[in-house]
Design an enzyme around this catalytic site. Structure first.
Site, mmCIF file in Angstrom:
data_model
loop_
_atom_site.group_PDB
_atom_site.id
_atom_site.type_symbol
_atom_site.label_atom_id
_atom_site.label_comp_id
_atom_site.label_asym_id
_atom_site.label_seq_id
_atom_site.Cartn_x
_atom_site.Cartn_y
_atom_site.Cartn_z
ATOM 1 N N HIS A 174 0.565 0.047 -7.136
ATOM 2 C CA HIS A 174 1.125 -1.192 -6.670
ATOM 3 C C HIS A 174 2.419 -1.351 -7.604
ATOM 4 O O HIS A 174 2.379 -2.675 -8.135
ATOM 5 C CB HIS A 174 0.144 -2.042 -6.727
ATOM 6 C CG HIS A 174 0.382 -3.328 -5.708
ATOM 7 N ND1 HIS A 174 -0.681 -3.798 -5.038
ATOM 8 C CD2 HIS A 174 1.680 -3.647 -5.362
ATOM 9 C CE1 HIS A 174 -0.030 -4.841 -4.347
ATOM 10 N NE2 HIS A 174 1.483 -4.849 -4.546
ATOM 11 N N ARG A 221 0.392 -2.802 2.307
ATOM 12 C CA ARG A 221 -0.882 -3.346 1.746
ATOM 13 C C ARG A 221 -1.740 -2.199 2.400
ATOM 14 O O ARG A 221 -1.716 -1.494 3.379
ATOM 15 C CB ARG A 221 -1.286 -4.475 2.594
ATOM 16 C CG ARG A 221 -0.856 -5.798 1.965
ATOM 17 C CD ARG A 221 -1.132 -5.991 0.368
ATOM 18 N NE ARG A 221 -0.703 -7.153 -0.136
ATOM 19 C CZ ARG A 221 0.338 -7.161 -0.874
ATOM 20 N NH1 ARG A 221 0.963 -5.984 -0.960
ATOM 21 N NH2 ARG A 221 0.943 -8.060 -1.741
ATOM 22 N N GLU A 248 -8.031 -2.351 -5.298
ATOM 23 C CA GLU A 248 -7.076 -2.032 -6.345
ATOM 24 C C GLU A 248 -7.643 -2.371 -7.519
ATOM 25 O O GLU A 248 -8.317 -3.625 -7.660
ATOM 26 C CB GLU A 248 -5.735 -2.718 -6.116
ATOM 27 C CG GLU A 248 -5.095 -1.895 -4.780
ATOM 28 C CD GLU A 248 -3.591 -2.442 -4.693
ATOM 29 O OE1 GLU A 248 -3.142 -3.380 -5.398
ATOM 30 O OE2 GLU A 248 -3.002 -2.255 -3.531
HETATM 31 N N1 LIG Z 1 4.180 -2.818 -2.761
HETATM 32 C C1 LIG Z 1 4.669 -3.751 -3.156
HETATM 33 O O1 LIG Z 1 4.620 -4.050 -4.545
HETATM 34 C C2 LIG Z 1 5.131 -4.869 -2.324
HETATM 35 C C3 LIG Z 1 6.298 -5.487 -2.588
HETATM 36 C C4 LIG Z 1 6.951 -6.415 -1.509
HETATM 37 C C5 LIG Z 1 6.427 -6.883 -0.451
HETATM 38 N N2 LIG Z 1 5.070 -6.042 -0.280
HETATM 39 C C6 LIG Z 1 4.541 -6.043 0.911
HETATM 40 O O2 LIG Z 1 5.379 -5.472 2.089
HETATM 41 C C7 LIG Z 1 4.888 -6.032 3.441
HETATM 42 C C8 LIG Z 1 6.394 -6.666 3.932
HETATM 43 O O3 LIG Z 1 6.914 -7.740 3.100
HETATM 44 P P1 LIG Z 1 8.332 -8.442 3.659
HETATM 45 O O4 LIG Z 1 8.702 -9.209 2.438
HETATM 46 O O5 LIG Z 1 9.299 -7.558 4.427
HETATM 47 O O6 LIG Z 1 7.561 -9.355 4.419
HETATM 48 P P2 LIG Z 1 8.363 -10.016 5.978
HETATM 49 O O7 LIG Z 1 7.368 -10.946 6.222
HETATM 50 O O8 LIG Z 1 9.739 -10.283 5.553
HETATM 51 O O9 LIG Z 1 8.168 -8.888 7.001
HETATM 52 C C9 LIG Z 1 6.903 -8.311 7.733
HETATM 53 C C10 LIG Z 1 7.206 -8.033 9.081
HETATM 54 O O10 LIG Z 1 5.999 -7.446 9.571
HETATM 55 C C11 LIG Z 1 6.276 -7.744 10.876
HETATM 56 N N3 LIG Z 1 5.119 -7.862 11.558
HETATM 57 C C12 LIG Z 1 3.985 -8.372 11.606
HETATM 58 N N4 LIG Z 1 2.691 -8.012 12.383
HETATM 59 C C13 LIG Z 1 3.186 -6.724 12.588
HETATM 60 C C14 LIG Z 1 2.836 -5.833 13.434
HETATM 61 N N5 LIG Z 1 1.422 -6.060 13.958
HETATM 62 N N6 LIG Z 1 3.296 -4.874 13.726
HETATM 63 C C15 LIG Z 1 4.591 -4.378 13.180
HETATM 64 N N7 LIG Z 1 5.096 -5.579 12.539
HETATM 65 C C16 LIG Z 1 4.505 -6.649 12.158
HETATM 66 C C17 LIG Z 1 6.745 -9.293 11.132
HETATM 67 O O11 LIG Z 1 7.323 -9.508 11.990
HETATM 68 C C18 LIG Z 1 7.858 -9.106 9.830
HETATM 69 O O12 LIG Z 1 9.043 -9.037 10.406
HETATM 70 C C19 LIG Z 1 3.978 -7.120 3.121
HETATM 71 O O13 LIG Z 1 2.758 -6.658 3.298
HETATM 72 C C20 LIG Z 1 4.163 -7.408 1.441
HETATM 73 O O14 LIG Z 1 2.939 -8.016 0.757
HETATM 74 C C21 LIG Z 1 4.517 -4.956 -1.185
HETATM 75 O O1 LIG Z 2 3.280 -8.616 -2.103
HETATM 76 C C1 LIG Z 2 4.067 -8.493 -2.989
HETATM 77 O O2 LIG Z 2 4.933 -9.378 -3.398
HETATM 78 C C2 LIG Z 2 3.817 -7.320 -3.551
HETATM 79 O O3 LIG Z 2 2.726 -6.698 -3.178
HETATM 80 C C3 LIG Z 2 3.754 -7.474 -5.235
HETATM 81 O O4 LIG Z 2 2.762 -7.680 -5.745
HETATM 82 P P1 LIG Z 2 2.564 -7.927 -7.336
HETATM 83 O O5 LIG Z 2 3.229 -9.211 -7.269
HETATM 84 O O6 LIG Z 2 1.233 -7.789 -7.581
HETATM 85 O O7 LIG Z 2 3.335 -6.845 -7.981
#
Ligand SMILES: NC(=O)c1ccc[n+]([C@@H]2O[C@H](COP(=O)([O-])OP(=O)(O)OC[C@H]3O[C@@H](n4cnc5c(N)ncnc54)[C@H](O)[C@@H]3O)[C@@H](O)[C@H]2O)c1
Ligand SMILES: O=C(O)[C@H](O)COP(=O)(O)O
Length: 599
Positions: free
Chosen positions: A335, A287, A316
């Protein structure tokens, strides 16, 4: 203390007609029908999130593009309104006509949205992982369940992270733009190698661990920082978990994979950039808010950060003149982490199933603001859930008007080990039972704790650990309300609280104790509690008064202190007796007090 005995009589059907005004002013009906019905029903939803009168199909608003497979699933169950690019005002207007809302990261589901829904919105589905665009506190306060789709886009996000890592290291985006501009700058775009470099994965969850696995395959030395991740999971893929300071100080590359929370907000800032290895490269597919973007521009300008590859931004889309986006050492994507065909189909199905399940009353395993209880546990607890709500309903109706319920103690007697009995659902349903008869609030698993707190009701839980076989999860449940007066003095136990106790027998909840009196009446229909002097013929007298009004008696039980002393008679009735009939019961000479309680 009086020792209470009980005798139970099953009475098929008695009736009559006459009346009396109820001794309390408690409103006995609630605004919504209750989610848990008679345990004799074949299949019942565990939690109803949709208001009772909704016999027609529910309406689901899909506010951002969703994969076809998910839309198909939704359309089989609901009216689906796909309205994309709504302004905040348009969303607030539409939402009052919707039972569920599905969004991705591009829609802000604010407090105003919940307020505008006027209680109709019962489920928000986030088709993805991050729920930072949903006001969870407001959702909870409005009893609205929030579910997400946490697994279907993990690989897509990890692959995008790796794509950005490699593209950044080899200047792919910049070189591409240069070639398209008619240039051939081979010396300018000399990159850096990944092999042998240290990558710090910040946030070792689903995406972080997949990135780590892939980076190991590229020959990188991977360390990770995550205060909540188990070390053995990291060790299993050859990753060492380290502290935050060590991670940022030793990494050549840093990849961010934590959620945006108050603790992670601007986690990378001037102070933390200053502690990094000069020339570090940063990837962010988590994020935008976890980086202080102005500080990143400064760190890029000073050379502390050599390059950054960013998929996510604080705002965004980011402003067109954003210094960060325009920075030569920054590779940016809009994104796109979750945007593969495969991930979007998967996410759409995952969220559609969760939303439909929630609308049907099932507890979603991806609930974000309600206890996640495995379905086998819920199935086992179902009759106890019914019992819990009914005990709450009975207990609160026994409180004399004006007493004010503040302190409630719930006791579970069980032969199960404490960590083998999840009481959160039971507590929520007792709260529902306690609050709904005295207010217009709709209480469910989502807002039970919040609603109790808001009304100043303190609910404490206690366990009695029983010897014996832990076959059934709970032997009995007691609900005690302290510091109140009762409309039915016999409901006050020796220790001074209103006390009701119940058990599940053959899958059916029973009331088994009122105050210090043992009774046994199945908790179906409604109940009349009567205290009288124990003497022959009482059951017949009360039964015939009810019989005259054609009120069907389903169950009757008498608990007494000793023969010919005081006794409490509990009578289960299928219909609500008229005031005249209740008055006649009160006029039976041996009856000292009585109360009618609606379940
Ligand atoms: N760019 C995209 O399109 C996209 C897609 C999927 C996920 N994401 C983002 O990626 C991130 C991770 O997703 P995920 O599915 O792996 O989630 P997840 O919950 O499986 O993993 C997140 C991890 O972060 C850890 N965490 C929490 N606080 C923390 C801190 N202060 N320092 C270090 N680690 C910490 C948690 O313990 C957990 O293991 C989220 O922010 C999600 O929104 C973005
Ligand atoms: O948190 C998520 O799952 C990702 O950031 C994906 O976001 P989106 O669904 O807007 O692509």
């Amino acid at each position: 203390m009086a020792t209470a005995h009980s005798q139970t009589l099953r009475i098929s059907s008695l009736s009559s007609s006459s009346s009396l005004s109820l001794p309390s002013k408690l409103p006995l009906s609630s605004a919504f029908s209750v989610s848990f019905r008679s345990s004799r029903r074949a299949s019942r939803p565990l939690v109803v999130f949709v208001s009772a009168g909704l016999d027609a199909k529910p309406t689901v608003l899909v506010a951002e593009k969703l994969g076809e497979a998910g839309l198909k699933l939704l359309k089989e169950f609901a009216n689906v309104d796909c309205s994309y690019n709504l302004s905040p005002e348009e969303l607030c207007t539409k939402i009052s006509l919707c039972d569920a809302l599905i969004v991705r990261s591009g829609t802000k589901v604010t407090r105003e949205v919940f307020e505008s829904s006027a209680g109709r919105l019962k489920v928000v589905g986030r088709a993805g992982v991050g729920i930072d665009n949903v006001d969870l506190a407001a959702a909870t306060e409005h009893g609205c369940l929030v579910v997400n789709a946490p697994t279907a886009n993990t690989v897509a996000a990890a692959e995008h992270g790796i794509a950005l890592l490699a593209a950044m290291a080899r200047n792919v985006a910049q070189a591409d733009a240069s070639v398209k501009a008619g240039k051939w700058q081979r010396n300018k775009y000399v990159g850096v190698s990944l092999v042998g470099k240290t990558l710090a994965v910040m946030g070792f969850g689903k995406v972080g661990s997949e990135v780590a696995r892939r980076a190991k395959g590229l020959g990188m030395n991977v360390i990770a920082h995550d205060p909540y991740a188990p070390a053995d999971r990291a060790r299993a893929i050859g990753v060492e978990l380290v502290g935050f300071g060590e991670a940022i100080a030793t990494a050549d590359f840093i990849s961010l994979h934590m959620p945006l929370t108050p603790a992670t907000n601007k986690m990378l800032n001037d102070e933390t950039f200053a502690k990094m290895k000069k020339g570090v490269r940063i990837v962010n597919v988590a994020r935008g808010g976890v980086i202080d973007e102005d500080a990143l521009v400064r760190a890029l300008d000073s050379g502390i950060v050599a390059q950054a590859a960013l998929d996510v931004f604080t705002v965004e889309p980011p402003p067109k003149d954003s210094k960060l986006i325009m920075h030569e050492q920054v590779t940016a994507t809009p994104h796109l982490g979750a945007s593969t065909m495969e991930a979007q189909e998967g996410v759409a199905i995952e969220i559609a199933e969760a939303v439909v399940g929630a609308l049907k009353g099932e507890l979603a395993s991806t609930a974000v603001n309600a206890p996640m209880v495995p379905s086998e546990v819920l199935t086992e607890l179902q009759p106890y859930v019914d019992l819990a709500e009914k005990l709450g309903r009975l207990a609160v109706q026994l409180v004399a008007g004006g007493s004010g319920v503040k302190t409630v103690k719930v006791t579970y007697a069980s032969a199960r080990a404490p960590d083998d009995l999840d009481t959160r659902v039971l507590r929520a349903m007792i709260t529902k039972g306690l609050i709904e008869p005295i207010s217009s609030v709709f209480v469910n698993l989502v807002n039970a704790d919040f609603t109790a707190k808001q009304r100043g009701i303190r609910i404490t839980e206690e366990r009695i650990i029983l010897d014996g076989s832990p076959e059934s999860p709970v032997e009995f449940v007691q609900v005690q309300i302290a510091n109140v007066e009762s409309r039915f003095a016999s409901a006050i136990s020796d220790s001074g609280e209103i006390k009701v106790e119940g058990r599940v027998k053959d899958g059916i909840p029973h009331l088994t104790k009122v105050g210090s009196f043992d009774v046994d009446v199945s908790l179906e229909g409604s109940i009349i509690l009567c205290r009288q002097v124990d003497q022959p013929g009482m059951i017949g007298k009360v039964g015939s008064v009810l019989g005259q009004e054609n009120v069907n008696v389903s169950f009757m039980s008498v608990g007494r202190i000793a023969p010919r002393k005081q006794a409490v008679m509990a009578i289960g009735v299928d219909e609500q007796p008229s005031k005249e009939t209740l008055k006649k019961i009160g006029e039976i000479p041996a009856v000292e007090e009585f109360v009618f309680l609606k379940l």
